[in-house]
Write a protein that holds these residues in place. Structure first.
Motif, PDB file in Angstrom:
ATOM      1  N   GLN A 245     -53.020  -6.254 -54.501  1.00  0.00           N
ATOM      2  CA  GLN A 245     -52.410  -5.876 -55.778  1.00  0.00           C
ATOM      3  C   GLN A 245     -50.943  -6.287 -55.832  1.00  0.00           C
ATOM      4  OE1 GLN A 245     -54.574  -4.515 -58.176  1.00  0.00           O
ATOM      5  NE2 GLN A 245     -55.875  -5.179 -56.488  1.00  0.00           N
ATOM      6  N   ASP A 246     -50.487  -6.633 -57.025  1.00  0.00           N
ATOM      7  CA  ASP A 246     -49.070  -6.891 -57.269  1.00  0.00           C
ATOM      8  C   ASP A 246     -48.355  -5.548 -57.271  1.00  0.00           C
ATOM      9  OD1 ASP A 246     -46.540  -7.368 -58.351  1.00  0.00           O
ATOM     10  OD2 ASP A 246     -47.279  -8.922 -59.710  1.00  0.00           O
ATOM     11  N   ILE A 247     -47.335  -5.396 -56.429  1.00  0.00           N
ATOM     12  CA  ILE A 247     -46.665  -4.106 -56.322  1.00  0.00           C
ATOM     13  C   ILE A 247     -46.105  -3.654 -57.660  1.00  0.00           C
ATOM     14  CG2 ILE A 247     -44.475  -5.134 -55.636  1.00  0.00           C
ATOM     15  CD1 ILE A 247     -45.987  -1.713 -54.552  1.00  0.00           C
ATOM     16  N   GLU A 248     -45.707  -4.579 -58.514  1.00  0.00           N
ATOM     17  CA  GLU A 248     -45.172  -4.202 -59.820  1.00  0.00           C
ATOM     18  C   GLU A 248     -46.233  -3.498 -60.672  1.00  0.00           C
ATOM     19  OE1 GLU A 248     -42.016  -4.356 -60.645  1.00  0.00           O
ATOM     20  OE2 GLU A 248     -41.580  -5.208 -58.656  1.00  0.00           O
ATOM     21  N   GLU A 249     -47.486  -3.863 -60.452  1.00  0.00           N
ATOM     22  CA  GLU A 249     -48.584  -3.249 -61.195  1.00  0.00           C
ATOM     23  C   GLU A 249     -48.903  -1.854 -60.673  1.00  0.00           C
ATOM     24  OE1 GLU A 249     -50.037  -4.495 -63.935  1.00  0.00           O
ATOM     25  OE2 GLU A 249     -48.582  -6.129 -63.804  1.00  0.00           O
ATOM     26  N   LEU A 250     -48.449  -1.567 -59.452  1.00  0.00           N
ATOM     27  CA  LEU A 250     -48.722  -0.267 -58.845  1.00  0.00           C
ATOM     28  C   LEU A 250     -47.633   0.760 -59.126  1.00  0.00           C
ATOM     29  CD1 LEU A 250     -49.966  -1.462 -55.326  1.00  0.00           C
ATOM     30  CD2 LEU A 250     -51.389  -0.700 -57.251  1.00  0.00           C
ATOM     31  N   LEU A 251     -46.467   0.303 -59.555  1.00  0.00           N
ATOM     32  CA  LEU A 251     -45.355   1.201 -59.830  1.00  0.00           C
ATOM     33  C   LEU A 251     -45.584   1.952 -61.149  1.00  0.00           C
ATOM     34  CD1 LEU A 251     -42.360  -1.091 -58.785  1.00  0.00           C
ATOM     35  CD2 LEU A 251     -43.431   0.768 -57.476  1.00  0.00           C
ATOM     36  N   PRO A 252     -44.844   3.041 -61.377  1.00  0.00           N
ATOM     37  CA  PRO A 252     -45.058   3.839 -62.591  1.00  0.00           C
ATOM     38  C   PRO A 252     -44.832   3.030 -63.858  1.00  0.00           C
ATOM     39  CG  PRO A 252     -43.697   5.026 -61.020  1.00  0.00           C
ATOM     40  CD  PRO A 252     -43.828   3.639 -60.494  1.00  0.00           C
ATOM     41  N   GLU A 253     -45.603   3.338 -64.873  1.00  0.00           N
ATOM     42  CA  GLU A 253     -45.411   2.706 -66.181  1.00  0.00           C
ATOM     43  C   GLU A 253     -44.095   3.199 -66.787  1.00  0.00           C
ATOM     44  OE1 GLU A 253     -47.255   0.488 -67.724  1.00  0.00           O
ATOM     45  OE2 GLU A 253     -48.799   0.395 -66.166  1.00  0.00           O
ATOM     46  N   PRO A 254     -43.454   2.371 -67.592  1.00  0.00           N
ATOM     47  CA  PRO A 254     -42.199   2.797 -68.220  1.00  0.00           C
ATOM     48  C   PRO A 254     -42.452   3.896 -69.253  1.00  0.00           C
ATOM     49  CG  PRO A 254     -42.893   0.694 -69.094  1.00  0.00           C
ATOM     50  CD  PRO A 254     -43.795   0.990 -67.934  1.00  0.00           C
ATOM     51  N   ARG A 255     -41.427   4.603 -69.592  1.00  0.00           N
ATOM     52  CA  ARG A 255     -41.532   5.672 -70.588  1.00  0.00           C
ATOM     53  C   ARG A 255     -41.981   5.100 -71.932  1.00  0.00           C
ATOM     54  NH1 ARG A 255     -36.415   9.352 -72.617  1.00  0.00           N
ATOM     55  NH2 ARG A 255     -37.513  10.504 -74.256  1.00  0.00           N
ATOM     56  N   VAL A 256     -42.865   5.807 -72.597  1.00  0.00           N
ATOM     57  CA  VAL A 256     -43.365   5.365 -73.901  1.00  0.00           C
ATOM     58  C   VAL A 256     -42.290   5.548 -74.948  1.00  0.00           C
ATOM     59  CG1 VAL A 256     -45.079   5.813 -75.705  1.00  0.00           C
ATOM     60  CG2 VAL A 256     -45.730   5.960 -73.296  1.00  0.00           C
TER      61      VAL A 256
END
Length: 256
Positions: A245-256
């Motif tokens: 997995q791409d680590i960026e894809e595993l990090l928290p999603e940004p605030r909506v």
């Protein structure tokens, strides 16, 4: 690769090219009259070390005392308080992150650790330190476990007995299997300690006089090997998936 067996230059090479670590965790607590108190951490270490051997991923030393106060009435049971356990595992994990690890698989074989490992994983994820997941062997192959045993037991039952028969046969008191079965209960439902939807128990001894469940006489080393191979395959696949997995894809999603 087992971290404690390697010299630092070889570990430096691993951290330069890999970013995944396998961390075995368990407990040191009663597992009935027939199994060793190290049952959980021996099982976790078995899965973790075998997976590391098959894949080349890094396996750390085992965390072998967990959250087990609900077994405290039985001699020899060891435990740490939940906040201490969480803080220790989090610090342990941040240590790995310092060396370049950003994804961790907690190979856990003790139910009492589950919620605390998930909380640690949430903290690490929220702080964008690492992506850590908790894995339990029997949850990876539930249908096989149910197929192999008529009464698999949630603790000290035939599934754990079979694995220790396979992994550490000298530690199993084969002459006590019938006593384990006859002195325990088939399952928690049979203990009749859930009343009107409420759990009225806190400790293992409240449900089972000898601390275990299920039919231990149904266990064999051959069944243990079958479970071990199937669950190890699941763990290998989990590690390979996480590593890809791409680590960026595993990090928290940004605030909506």
């Amino acid at each position: 690769m087992y971290l404690a067996a390697e010299a630092w230059p070889d570990l430096e090479s691993y951290f330069e090219s890999e970013s995944l670590a396998i961390v075995p965790l368990g407990s040191t607590e009663q597992h009935g009259p027939h199994l060793p108190e190290g049952t959980d951490h021996l099982i976790a270490e078995g899965f973790a070390r075998e997976t590391a051997s098959r894949t080349g991923y890094l396996c750390t030393p085992t965390i072998n005392v967990g959250v087990s106060p609900h077994h405290r009435q039985f001699p020899g049971t060891m435990w740490v308080d939940p906040p201490v356990f969480r803080d220790y595992v989090e610090s342990f994990s941040r240590n790995l992150a310092y060396h370049g690890i950003d994804r961790i698989v907690y190979v856990n074989a003790h139910g009492g650790n589950v919620q605390h490992l998930r909380e640690v994983g949430r903290r690490l994820h929220e702080d964008e330190v690492a992506f850590a997941v908790e894995w339990m062997w029997d949850e990876s192959i539930p249908e096989l476990v149910d197929d192999v045993f008529e009464q698999n037991g949630p603790h000290g039952g035939p599934k754990e007995t079979a694995l220790i028969q396979y992994l550490e046969s000298d530690l199993v008191h084969e002459d006590r299997l019938e006593d384990a079965r006859d002195g325990g209960v088939p399952d928690i439902e049979a203990a009749e300690t859930t009343k009107f939807g409420a759990r009225t128990f806190y400790d293992a001894v409240d449900n089972s006089d000898n601390g275990v469940f299920g039919d231990q006489t149904d266990a064999t080393a051959e069944k243990g090997e079958r479970l071990f191979e199937a669950a190890t395959d699941q763990l290998v696949q989990l590690c390979d998936w996480l590593d890809g997995q791409d680590i960026e894809e595993l990090l928290p999603e940004p605030r909506v």
